[in-house]
Scaffold this motif. Structure first.
Motif, short mmCIF file in Angstrom:
data_model
loop_
_atom_site.label_atom_id
_atom_site.label_comp_id
_atom_site.label_asym_id
_atom_site.label_seq_id
_atom_site.Cartn_x
_atom_site.Cartn_y
_atom_site.Cartn_z
N GLY A 216 17.99 9.17 8.99
CA GLY A 216 19.06 9.90 8.32
C GLY A 216 19.38 11.22 9.01
N GLU A 217 18.33 11.95 9.42
CA GLU A 217 18.54 13.22 10.12
C GLU A 217 19.21 12.99 11.47
OE1 GLU A 217 14.74 15.08 10.34
OE2 GLU A 217 14.63 15.42 8.17
N LYS A 218 18.83 11.92 12.15
CA LYS A 218 19.42 11.60 13.44
C LYS A 218 20.92 11.32 13.28
CE LYS A 218 17.30 8.28 15.60
NZ LYS A 218 16.92 6.95 16.07
N PRO B 19 0.81 -1.22 0.00
CA PRO B 19 0.00 0.00 0.00
C PRO B 19 0.85 1.28 0.00
CG PRO B 19 -0.70 -1.50 1.74
CD PRO B 19 0.54 -2.05 1.14
N ARG B 20 0.30 2.31 -0.59
CA ARG B 20 1.01 3.59 -0.67
C ARG B 20 1.36 4.12 0.72
NH1 ARG B 20 -1.48 8.43 -4.09
NH2 ARG B 20 -1.01 6.90 -5.67
N SER B 21 0.44 3.99 1.67
CA SER B 21 0.69 4.51 3.02
C SER B 21 1.89 3.82 3.65
CB SER B 21 -0.55 4.33 3.89
OG SER B 21 -0.88 2.96 3.99
N SER B 22 2.06 2.52 3.39
CA SER B 22 3.21 1.80 3.94
C SER B 22 4.51 2.28 3.31
CB SER B 22 3.07 0.29 3.69
OG SER B 22 1.99 -0.22 4.40
N ARG B 23 4.48 2.51 1.99
CA ARG B 23 5.69 3.01 1.32
C ARG B 23 6.07 4.38 1.85
NH1 ARG B 23 3.15 1.00 -3.69
NH2 ARG B 23 2.51 3.14 -4.06
N GLU B 24 5.06 5.26 2.00
CA GLU B 24 5.34 6.62 2.48
C GLU B 24 5.86 6.61 3.91
OE1 GLU B 24 1.70 8.70 1.80
OE2 GLU B 24 2.07 8.89 -0.37
N SER B 25 5.27 5.78 4.77
CA SER B 25 5.73 5.75 6.17
C SER B 25 7.15 5.17 6.25
CB SER B 25 4.78 4.94 7.04
OG SER B 25 4.79 3.58 6.69
N ARG B 26 7.49 4.21 5.37
CA ARG B 26 8.84 3.66 5.37
C ARG B 26 9.86 4.73 4.97
NH1 ARG B 26 12.25 1.60 1.55
NH2 ARG B 26 10.70 1.88 -0.08
N ILE B 27 9.52 5.52 3.94
CA ILE B 27 10.43 6.59 3.50
C ILE B 27 10.55 7.66 4.57
CG2 ILE B 27 10.67 8.45 1.81
CD1 ILE B 27 9.60 6.43 -0.27
N ASN C 45 10.28 7.23 7.81
CA ASN C 45 11.14 6.68 8.86
C ASN C 45 12.61 6.71 8.45
OD1 ASN C 45 9.02 6.13 10.57
ND2 ASN C 45 8.78 4.01 9.86
N LYS C 46 12.89 6.45 7.17
CA LYS C 46 14.28 6.51 6.69
C LYS C 46 14.82 7.94 6.81
CE LYS C 46 15.32 4.26 2.84
NZ LYS C 46 16.22 3.12 2.92
#
Length: 137
Positions: free
Chosen positions: A124-126, A109-117, A119-120
């Motif tokens: 990355g910011e951390k 699902p699109r929502s899963s792809r967006e939440s994974r990105i 989180n990445k």
């Protein structure tokens, strides 16, 4: 397709049962033990026999001679245990001969792809915040 194993292909012996039953347990042979030779069966073809040998719940119950040994001792009556045992055999055989359902692949699902990105990006910011700060003065 529903297969029933003919009575001529298996035999049932009886033994003393364990568990509840009071004095009856010590006197009457109510445990039913079924023996069915799969290799010698005329009710099944070679492919079906192979499916039975490959079926995991039955694999542990097949001995070296190709005989399935099942038992039933849940009831206090020999007749009830016998009928339950025949049902159990037919249920196992039909379950073994039922082909597994094919898996239908689904899209992520699109929502899963967006939440994974998202989180990445947070990770990355951390990590970017852990870098050394350079003074250019």
């Amino acid at each position: 397709m529903h297969i029933m194993i003919p009575k001529s292909e298996y035999f049932i012996t009886y033994a003393r049962s364990g568990g509840a039953g009071g004095q009856n347990v010590n006197k009457v042979e109510t445990k039913a033990v079924l023996h069915w030779n799969v290799r010698g069966s005329k009710a099944l073809n070679g492919k079906q026999k192979g499916m039975i040998f490959a079926y995991a719940p039955l694999a542990n119950r097949i001995n070296d001679t190709g005989e399935i040994v099942l038992y039933e001792q849940s009831e206090r009556s020999q007749g009830q245990n016998k009928s339950l045992l025949v049902e159990k055999l037919n249920r196992f055989v039909n379950k073994a001969l039922t082909p597994p359902a094919e898996r239908m692949p689904t899209k992520v699902p699109r929502s899963s792809r967006e939440s994974r990105i998202q989180n990445k990006k947070v990770v990355g910011e951390k990590k970017a915040g852990r870098k050394k700060v350079h003074d250019f003065e």
